[in-house]
Write a protein that holds these residues in place. Sequence first.
Motif, short mmCIF file in Angstrom:
data_model
loop_
_atom_site.label_atom_id
_atom_site.label_comp_id
_atom_site.label_asym_id
_atom_site.label_seq_id
_atom_site.Cartn_x
_atom_site.Cartn_y
_atom_site.Cartn_z
N PRO A 33 0.82 -1.22 0.00
CA PRO A 33 0.00 0.00 0.00
C PRO A 33 0.85 1.27 0.00
CG PRO A 33 -0.05 -1.04 2.15
CD PRO A 33 0.71 -1.96 1.26
N VAL A 34 0.35 2.29 -0.70
CA VAL A 34 0.98 3.60 -0.75
C VAL A 34 0.18 4.57 0.11
CG1 VAL A 34 1.60 5.56 -2.22
CG2 VAL A 34 1.94 3.23 -3.04
N ARG A 62 8.25 1.26 8.35
CA ARG A 62 8.58 0.13 9.22
C ARG A 62 7.38 -0.79 9.44
NH1 ARG A 62 13.45 0.55 11.89
NH2 ARG A 62 14.49 2.58 11.78
N ASN A 63 6.18 -0.27 9.18
CA ASN A 63 4.97 -1.05 9.34
C ASN A 63 4.41 -1.56 8.02
OD1 ASN A 63 3.67 -1.04 12.33
ND2 ASN A 63 4.97 0.76 12.04
N GLY A 64 5.21 -1.50 6.96
CA GLY A 64 4.83 -2.14 5.71
C GLY A 64 4.21 -1.26 4.66
N PHE A 65 4.26 0.07 4.83
CA PHE A 65 3.66 0.99 3.87
C PHE A 65 4.75 1.76 3.11
CE2 PHE A 65 0.76 0.60 7.48
CZ PHE A 65 -0.43 0.28 6.86
N ILE A 66 4.47 2.10 1.86
CA ILE A 66 5.28 3.07 1.14
C ILE A 66 4.69 4.44 1.47
CG2 ILE A 66 6.03 3.92 -1.10
CD1 ILE A 66 5.62 1.08 -2.19
N ALA A 67 5.45 5.25 2.19
CA ALA A 67 4.98 6.58 2.60
C ALA A 67 5.61 7.62 1.70
CB ALA A 67 5.34 6.84 4.06
N VAL A 68 4.79 8.45 1.09
CA VAL A 68 5.29 9.45 0.15
C VAL A 68 4.68 10.81 0.48
CG1 VAL A 68 3.49 8.84 -1.53
CG2 VAL A 68 5.51 10.06 -2.30
N THR A 242 -0.86 4.78 12.29
CA THR A 242 -0.42 3.45 11.85
C THR A 242 -1.44 2.39 12.24
OG1 THR A 242 1.88 4.14 12.10
CG2 THR A 242 1.45 1.79 11.93
N GLY A 243 -1.98 2.47 13.47
CA GLY A 243 -2.98 1.50 13.89
C GLY A 243 -4.21 1.53 13.00
N PHE A 244 -4.64 2.74 12.63
CA PHE A 244 -5.81 2.88 11.76
C PHE A 244 -5.55 2.24 10.40
CE2 PHE A 244 -8.45 5.39 8.76
CZ PHE A 244 -9.69 5.07 9.27
N LEU A 245 -4.37 2.50 9.83
CA LEU A 245 -4.07 1.96 8.50
C LEU A 245 -3.86 0.45 8.55
CD1 LEU A 245 -1.73 4.78 7.17
CD2 LEU A 245 -4.16 4.43 6.69
N ARG A 246 -3.26 -0.05 9.62
CA ARG A 246 -3.09 -1.50 9.73
C ARG A 246 -4.45 -2.18 9.88
NH1 ARG A 246 2.33 -3.28 12.93
NH2 ARG A 246 1.38 -5.28 12.42
N TRP A 247 -5.38 -1.53 10.58
CA TRP A 247 -6.72 -2.09 10.71
C TRP A 247 -7.45 -2.08 9.36
CZ3 TRP A 247 -11.27 1.35 12.54
CH2 TRP A 247 -12.47 0.62 12.47
N ARG A 248 -7.46 -0.91 8.70
CA ARG A 248 -8.30 -0.75 7.52
C ARG A 248 -7.67 -1.31 6.24
NH1 ARG A 248 -12.83 -1.19 8.72
NH2 ARG A 248 -13.25 -0.70 6.53
#
Length: 484
Positions: A33-34, A62-68, A242-248
């Motif tokens: 995910p981006v 660090r939690n698995g996302f591409i952050a831009v 991060t918690g919200f994005l990992r949940w959703r």
Amino acid sequence: MSEFFSLGADPPNHGDNGLVYYPFEAYFNRQTPVVLIIHANPGTGGSHYHHKYWELMEHLARNGFIAVSYDRFNNAQQIPPRDFITDVQQTFGLDADAPVAIIGHSFGGTMAVEAAMLNWYQGKPLNLQALVGLSPVSEKDDFLDPTAVPAYFALYGSRDQDTLGWSVFAPDVPAAAHAAYDRAGVEFSTEGTQTFTPMHKSMAFVYGATHDGWLTSPNLCYPHTGYFSYDDMTCIAKAYLTGFLRWRIFGQDQYEGMFRGAWKPGSVAAMTTTKSDGWGNPEGSPVRLFTQFSSEIRRVINHFDGPDVNYTKTPSLQIARADSMLLSSHSPHDTVALRVTWQSANVSQYLRFTVPEGQRDLKRFKDLAFRVGQVHSEPGGFLYNPYNQDQDFKVWLTDEHNNHRSVWASQFAAIPFPDRYELEESVGACSKPEGDYSKSAMQTVLVDLDNFSGIDQGRIKYIWFEFTRNTFGRILLDNVEFQR
């Protein structure tokens, strides 16, 4: 891993217009995910530019996302957010339907809503799964259609120096995160609805937090209140975003409890204030965080925007129904609510809602839910609620067999005295006029139906609110409903 990048024709000598942090495995996972961050307007010294979010971006990577993030001012072609996202997807070889999320800070929160709605109008070329407002500015027309994105989250501080609650364009229009939350999704029942995808939405309201304390390099345009540290505010942003994005996005449902107000991450639960708040809470007090939550499936009993029906009250209980900002000049919400006032607990005072016939089988629902908050008392004026105390009242359910059961609201959530934020002088280049910017803010109370033992959940007839704990009080009440 991180790097700067360029997209489009930059103005001469302006350098790169983007920054990306990513996990190395992104090159091997076509569904990585981006997460796009849209930065705020720049303050003094340009401290709201895109590179100021690096600590949050690193944590997301660090939690698995591409952050831009991209510099929306250093952008000669005014490239829209969608193009930055697709460019990153192509760079990493991602599938076109890889999940996407957008985070907007301050005015970037308005731009995030606009980007979500544009993606919707264009037929959803991006697989947008989540939208986040970080101290967002929200204008009156910033409605977020529930079909545009399935989940929305807002994070906001009670001592926000920028978005104090009202639009700079219209003094009577709420503009803070509470209004953004209210304008997302729909107010009415969503169970069985086939015409749109209902939305999960949540908000965290942090007592003492400021407009940009969530950032690695806060904007010096605003003085720091010092109520608790920037490090703690940054920690809260990293934890909740991060918690919200990992949940959703990752479907890790164990994080849902954070947004229902059921628990806090250990790092947040351990936080304490670094000085007295000036209103009776000493240094070392726990940092207070309150949530609003709306499930994608719910049965609404009354959201108060429709006809004034289905509730009764005792004569001594004072009720007013209107736009919340008319009920309290300090309300940052954009909703119609009830203002409930009582002045003595020596007599039974109650507000009763009737569950309509045909809607009384609630066995498939998990919680009774309602939004509630103390009305802020004007300085030197009448004290609406016991000073610096949580408010409380009983919540009853009655079934068709006339079985009654009650719980105290405080068993499930504190209903706090407002954090009183007053500006006694204008300090800093971006400070607002002197005044009282405290807020009459509501939060969601979720009561698991299993707490009403002995009630036939297939035949629930009445919901009661009985005001007996404190001798006086004034609250805002909204969204009485059942949620899955």
